[in-house]
Design a protein around this motif. Structure first.
Motif, PDB file in Angstrom:
ATOM      1  N   ASP A  38       0.469  -1.116  -0.068  1.00 31.85           N
ATOM      2  CA  ASP A  38       0.181  -0.552  -0.089  1.00 31.85           C
ATOM      3  C   ASP A  38       0.611   1.046  -0.202  1.00 31.85           C
ATOM      4  N   GLY A  39       1.670   1.113  -0.904  1.00 35.87           N
ATOM      5  CA  GLY A  39       2.882   2.465  -0.745  1.00 35.87           C
ATOM      6  C   GLY A  39       3.311   2.084   0.033  1.00 35.87           C
ATOM      7  N   ASP A  40       4.184   1.559   1.219  1.00 37.13           N
ATOM      8  CA  ASP A  40       5.069   2.070   2.332  1.00 37.13           C
ATOM      9  C   ASP A  40       5.896   1.032   2.947  1.00 37.13           C
ATOM     10  N   PRO A  41       7.204   0.681   3.170  1.00 37.07           N
ATOM     11  CA  PRO A  41       7.576  -0.941   2.746  1.00 37.07           C
ATOM     12  C   PRO A  41       7.549  -1.738   3.961  1.00 37.07           C
ATOM     13  N   PHE A  42       7.963  -2.397   3.034  1.00 39.80           N
ATOM     14  CA  PHE A  42       7.478  -3.637   3.594  1.00 39.80           C
ATOM     15  C   PHE A  42       8.252  -5.083   4.276  1.00 39.80           C
ATOM     16  N   THR A  43       8.364  -5.526   4.542  1.00 40.27           N
ATOM     17  CA  THR A  43       8.711  -6.632   5.119  1.00 40.27           C
ATOM     18  C   THR A  43       8.573  -7.797   5.772  1.00 40.27           C
ATOM     19  N   TYR A  44       8.388  -9.615   5.778  1.00 42.88           N
ATOM     20  CA  TYR A  44       7.079 -10.129   6.165  1.00 42.88           C
ATOM     21  C   TYR A  44       8.519 -11.140   6.627  1.00 42.88           C
ATOM     22  N   ILE A  45       7.636 -12.135   8.358  1.00 44.85           N
ATOM     23  CA  ILE A  45       8.187 -12.863   8.520  1.00 44.85           C
ATOM     24  C   ILE A  45       6.417 -13.632   8.636  1.00 44.85           C
ATOM     25  N   ALA A  46       6.807 -15.013   7.354  1.00 41.59           N
ATOM     26  CA  ALA A  46       5.658 -15.459   7.419  1.00 41.59           C
ATOM     27  C   ALA A  46       5.862 -16.761   8.042  1.00 41.59           C
ATOM     28  N   GLY A  47       5.465 -17.967   8.224  1.00 42.78           N
ATOM     29  CA  GLY A  47       5.677 -19.259   8.010  1.00 42.78           C
ATOM     30  C   GLY A  47       4.479 -20.306   7.822  1.00 42.78           C
ATOM     31  N   GLU A  48       4.388 -20.585   6.637  1.00 46.21           N
ATOM     32  CA  GLU A  48       4.045 -21.959   6.391  1.00 46.21           C
ATOM     33  C   GLU A  48       3.071 -23.046   7.292  1.00 46.21           C
ATOM     34  N   ILE A  49       1.766 -22.664   6.099  1.00 42.48           N
ATOM     35  CA  ILE A  49       0.753 -24.032   6.926  1.00 42.48           C
ATOM     36  C   ILE A  49       0.126 -24.462   5.373  1.00 42.48           C
ATOM     37  N   HIS A  50      -0.294 -25.346   5.916  1.00 41.72           N
ATOM     38  CA  HIS A  50      -0.995 -26.608   4.396  1.00 41.72           C
ATOM     39  C   HIS A  50      -2.596 -26.380   4.750  1.00 41.72           C
ATOM     40  N   TYR A  51      -3.485 -25.394   4.922  1.00 37.03           N
ATOM     41  CA  TYR A  51      -4.963 -26.077   5.103  1.00 37.03           C
ATOM     42  C   TYR A  51      -4.879 -27.595   4.705  1.00 37.03           C
ATOM     43  N   PHE A  52      -4.736 -27.831   4.062  1.00 39.92           N
ATOM     44  CA  PHE A  52      -5.261 -29.557   3.713  1.00 39.92           C
ATOM     45  C   PHE A  52      -4.952 -30.808   4.531  1.00 39.92           C
ATOM     46  N   ARG A  53      -3.742 -30.328   5.545  1.00 38.53           N
ATOM     47  CA  ARG A  53      -3.592 -31.869   6.516  1.00 38.53           C
ATOM     48  C   ARG A  53      -4.295 -31.083   7.924  1.00 38.53           C
ATOM     49  N   ILE A  54      -5.768 -30.167   8.185  1.00 42.45           N
ATOM     50  CA  ILE A  54      -5.878 -29.724   8.926  1.00 42.45           C
ATOM     51  C   ILE A  54      -7.417 -29.298   9.198  1.00 42.45           C
ATOM     52  N   PRO A  55      -8.412 -30.414   9.288  1.00 43.23           N
ATOM     53  CA  PRO A  55      -9.862 -30.463   9.597  1.00 43.23           C
ATOM     54  C   PRO A  55     -10.193 -28.582   9.223  1.00 43.23           C
ATOM     55  N   HIS A  56     -10.864 -28.849   8.460  1.00 42.87           N
ATOM     56  CA  HIS A  56     -11.667 -26.852   8.612  1.00 42.87           C
ATOM     57  C   HIS A  56     -12.079 -26.464  10.233  1.00 42.87           C
ATOM     58  N   LEU A  57     -12.617 -26.701  10.659  1.00 44.97           N
ATOM     59  CA  LEU A  57     -13.249 -26.490  12.137  1.00 44.97           C
ATOM     60  C   LEU A  57     -11.804 -25.811  12.792  1.00 44.97           C
ATOM     61  N   LYS A  58     -10.900 -26.698  12.897  1.00 47.26           N
ATOM     62  CA  LYS A  58      -9.341 -26.114  13.379  1.00 47.26           C
ATOM     63  C   LYS A  58      -8.578 -25.361  12.448  1.00 47.26           C
ATOM     64  N   TRP A  59      -9.091 -24.626  11.192  1.00 52.38           N
ATOM     65  CA  TRP A  59      -8.301 -23.393  11.029  1.00 52.38           C
ATOM     66  C   TRP A  59      -7.829 -21.995  11.720  1.00 52.38           C
ATOM     67  N   ASP A  60      -9.008 -22.103  12.454  1.00 55.28           N
ATOM     68  CA  ASP A  60      -9.374 -20.522  13.211  1.00 55.28           C
ATOM     69  C   ASP A  60      -8.241 -20.577  13.866  1.00 55.28           C
ATOM     70  N   ASP A  61      -8.050 -21.733  14.678  1.00 53.27           N
ATOM     71  CA  ASP A  61      -7.866 -22.053  15.968  1.00 53.27           C
ATOM     72  C   ASP A  61      -5.811 -22.079  15.710  1.00 53.27           C
ATOM     73  N   ARG A  62      -5.351 -22.711  14.323  1.00 50.19           N
ATOM     74  CA  ARG A  62      -4.493 -22.727  14.213  1.00 50.19           C
ATOM     75  C   ARG A  62      -3.259 -21.058  13.526  1.00 50.19           C
ATOM     76  N   LEU A  63      -4.799 -20.879  13.085  1.00 53.53           N
ATOM     77  CA  LEU A  63      -3.926 -19.524  12.801  1.00 53.53           C
ATOM     78  C   LEU A  63      -4.368 -18.429  13.532  1.00 53.53           C
ATOM     79  N   LYS A  64      -4.558 -18.595  14.379  1.00 51.04           N
ATOM     80  CA  LYS A  64      -4.926 -17.624  15.839  1.00 51.04           C
ATOM     81  C   LYS A  64      -3.284 -17.889  16.084  1.00 51.04           C
ATOM     82  N   ARG A  65      -2.624 -18.820  16.705  1.00 51.84           N
ATOM     83  CA  ARG A  65      -1.576 -19.423  16.805  1.00 51.84           C
ATOM     84  C   ARG A  65      -0.614 -18.896  16.136  1.00 51.84           C
ATOM     85  N   VAL A  66      -0.423 -18.464  14.807  1.00 53.19           N
ATOM     86  CA  VAL A  66       0.446 -18.009  14.094  1.00 53.19           C
ATOM     87  C   VAL A  66       0.679 -16.839  14.507  1.00 53.19           C
ATOM     88  N   ARG A  67      -0.633 -16.753  14.456  1.00 58.23           N
ATOM     89  CA  ARG A  67      -0.579 -14.727  15.279  1.00 58.23           C
ATOM     90  C   ARG A  67      -0.106 -15.154  16.480  1.00 58.23           C
TER      91      ARG A  67
END
Length: 642
Positions: A38-67
């Motif tokens: 959005d026009g501002d300098p940006f650096t990311y610190i990311a983590g790989e995570i595979h939706y297809f290895r997690i039951p979809h009802l647990k997606w939000d739980d795992r993503l909250k832990r990533v965040r």
């Protein structure tokens, strides 16, 4: 004069702010070697995570832990073979395969997405994500190349995928920042630059010419030369290192392939995956991982931890590093465990990020670990022999006068293939070529197992004795243990040619689909038909007298009185096979080999009341069984035996 200068500087500052384009966008600033969000300098610190290895009802739980780690992005590959299970089916993007929902759930947790669209993704996934059914297209001369027939298949797949992605791009105010094509293509050695350009152009056709595309390769000059193309950002894989200046040298190599490129480690390989029959331990200390991340960040580089959360290879979706299949657990020593727990590596990474001066995405509170329980033991009885069960459900079969049919010929991609013929005399059975394991039965009695290649074991002959003075049933069940994910695709599975007894070609074969194939993440195909077969044909009197030491299908019921929670199934004392619970295939076990001894069962696969458990045991249980019954045990912790 000083007031006039101050006024001039103020006007310039206001002009700069007003002139900066702050509309949603993600770009590369080649003048300053940085990303602009959005026009501002940006650096990311990311983590790989595979939706297809997690039951979809647990997606939000795992993503909250990533965040909660303090990350601001996730890296997400898309497995073609999972979304398009069969060639004549329209790709599926619902339920456990709802990619859009997963990305939006991540964004709701303040996580941007870096998308890996393949078509090859590696990811320790069967065939690196390429569908098995591509082998049925006889016009394809070379996979992962500009071969017109291969590219035609890719084009059809991406027509479905990329229209889903387009509204999610940052320029459309969505969370997807950039898109990776292929994976480690330089290391493959084909060096088909036309192919890579075709992929890039195809993505731009759907996502726009302004999309930020990137590749990733190990920082080896011949790989970078082979895997990079003009106007596509080259990025690298790095590993933890204590060697002074090594991280800097890796990024110097990356930047040499694109003037003005920001430094990017798209894959920071912090932990190895586990393999059946191989002692794989974590080679990197937490301190070394964090120190390498610190060094990377100090060089103003973006980074993605691989893996942040691994998950589970439910069903038959694991990859392989020949001659070792990847285990059902994809825990991979990650900061967030298979069951969602956080560990010491998680705490160490989080502490570092929390102390980065001015980091705009500080860690959020860590969610509490989800409850787990060791459910009471369940007594299992024999439902049928393995071959009796297969034939009892009337599988689809193909007759052939001489050569047994391959898996792809009978349109069967995963799990097991059943072969049957009759013999008059016993002797040495010789199967020159097959993939991957072959379980041999005479008159439904287990003779032994053959392995195409497992570790140092390779055997394709076995002595078959005990023939009766009549026609005898020779049955061979071939297991597809997982196609390699780290090499050029070798897709064909099943028996690959003639089968011999006493050097005489055996004829009149039936080649059949085994009815415990899975689709989506773990759903058993035609489960309702299987369940009906069980309820209609279960013979409890025969079950009590069955031989538990023979490879068989064992069944029992887990009764849950309250709302279910996560658990682990303890497979110690069993041999080799798969387990289904209700309509879910929770994966392979190989307790006699290890290292994995437990299978993760998410609460999503259970329900209050009666839960049907089925063990499909192919080599014979040991201490899990008595003469009349077997026991399924549960635990609240994973067990790995090295």
């Amino acid at each position: 004069m000083s007031r006039e200068l101050a006024f001039i500087f103020l006007c310039l500052a206001v002009s700069a702010v007003v002139g900066r384009d702050s509309s949603p966008s993600f770009k590369i600033d080649t003048v300053n070697s940085q990303f602009l969000l959005d026009g501002d300098p940006f650096t990311y610190i990311a983590g790989e995570i595979h939706y297809f290895r997690i039951p979809h009802l647990k997606w939000d739980d795992r993503l909250k832990r990533v965040r909660a780690l303090g990350l601001n992005a996730i890296t997400v590959p898309v497995p073609w073979n999972l979304h398009q299970f069969d060639q004549d089916e329209t790709p599926v993007f619902s339920g456990n395969l709802d990619l859009v929902k997963f990305i939006n759930t991540a964004y709701a947790n303040r996580l941007y997405t870096i998308l890996r669209v393949g078509p090859y993704i590696s990811a320790e996934w069967d065939n690196g994500g390429l569908p098995w059914w591509l082998i049925r297209n006889t016009k394809i001369g070379k996979y992962r190349s500009s071969d017109p027939a291969f590219m035609a298949e890719v084009t059809q797949w991406w027509k479905h995928l990329l229209v889903k992605v387009a509204p999610l791009m940052r320029k459309n105010a969505g969370p997807v920042l950039m898109v990776q094509i292929e994976h480690f293509y330089g290391a493959l050695g084909i060096c088909d630059q036309i192919y890579m350009l075709q992929l890039a152009n195809l993505v731009r056709e759907y996502l726009g010419n302004d999309v930020v595309l990137f590749t990733v390769d190990p920082p080896v000059i011949q790989f970078m030369r082979c895997g990079t193309i003009p106007n596509v950002l080259p990025t690298i894989e790095i590993v933890p290192t204590a060697v002074d200046g090594e991280v800097q040298s890796w990024f110097n190599m990356q930047k040499a392939f694109m003037q003005g490129a920001p430094a990017v480690a798209s894959q920071f390989m912090i932990n190895p995956f586990k393999l059946w029959g191989k002692n794989v331990t974590d080679p990197y200390s937490n301190d070394l991982i964090v120190q390498t991340a610190k060094t990377t960040f100090s060089l103003k580089a973006s980074i993605s931890f691989h893996m942040t959360h691994g998950g589970t290879n439910f069903g038959y979706w694991n990859g392989a590093v020949d001659p070792y299949p990847v285990t059902t657990s994809y825990d991979s020593f990650a900061p967030i465990s298979e069951a969602g727990d956080v560990n010491q590596l998680y705490i160490a990474i989080r502490y570092w990020i929390n102390n980065i001066p001015g980091w705009a995405y500080p860690p959020t509170p860590i969610p509490s670990n989800l409850p787990r329980i060791a459910y009471p033991d369940v007594q299992l009885t024999v439902f049928d022999t393995i071959s009796g069960f297969i034939l009892g459900v009337n599988p689809e079969c193909w007759a052939s006068p001489e050569t047994p049919r391959t898996a792809e010929y009978i349109r069967h991609g995963y799990g097991y293939i059943y072969y049957n013929t009759t013999i008059i005399e016993c002797g040495q059975l010789y199967i020159p070529t097959f993939a991957d394991n072959a379980y041999v039965f005479l008159n439904q009695n287990f003779v032994g197992a053959l392995y195409k290649q497992f570790g140092t074991i390779h055997n394709n002959t076995i002595d078959v004795q005990g023939c009766l003075d009549q026609f005898n049933s020779l049955e061979i069940i071939v297991e597809i243990t997982g196609r390699a994910h780290n090499m050029y695709p070798v897709m064909s599975r099943g028996i690959q040619g003639n089968v011999f007894m006493h050097n005489i070609t055996l004829e009149n074969w039936e080649s059949c689909q085994v009815p415990i194939e899975t689709y989506e993440i773990s759903m058993v195909k035609n489960y309702e038909n299987l369940q009906k077969h069980i309820f209609e044909t279960m013979d409890f009197e025969r079950s009590q007298s069955a031989v538990t030491s023979q490879p068989s299908v064992f069944i029992g019921n887990l009764h849950i009185k309250t709302e279910p929670v996560d658990t682990f199934l303890d497979t110690r004392g069993w041999g080799k096979g798969v387990v289904t619970i209700n309509q879910y295939n929770i994966g392979r076990y190989w307790a006699s080999i290890g290292p994995q001894q437990t299978l993760y069962i998410p609460s999503d696969f259970l329900h209050k009341g009666t839960n049907l458990i089925m063990f499909y045991e192919f080599e014979g249980a040991t201490t899990a069984c008595t003469a009349t019954s077997c026991t399924a045990k549960f635990t609240n912790l994973p067990i790995f035996d090295y």
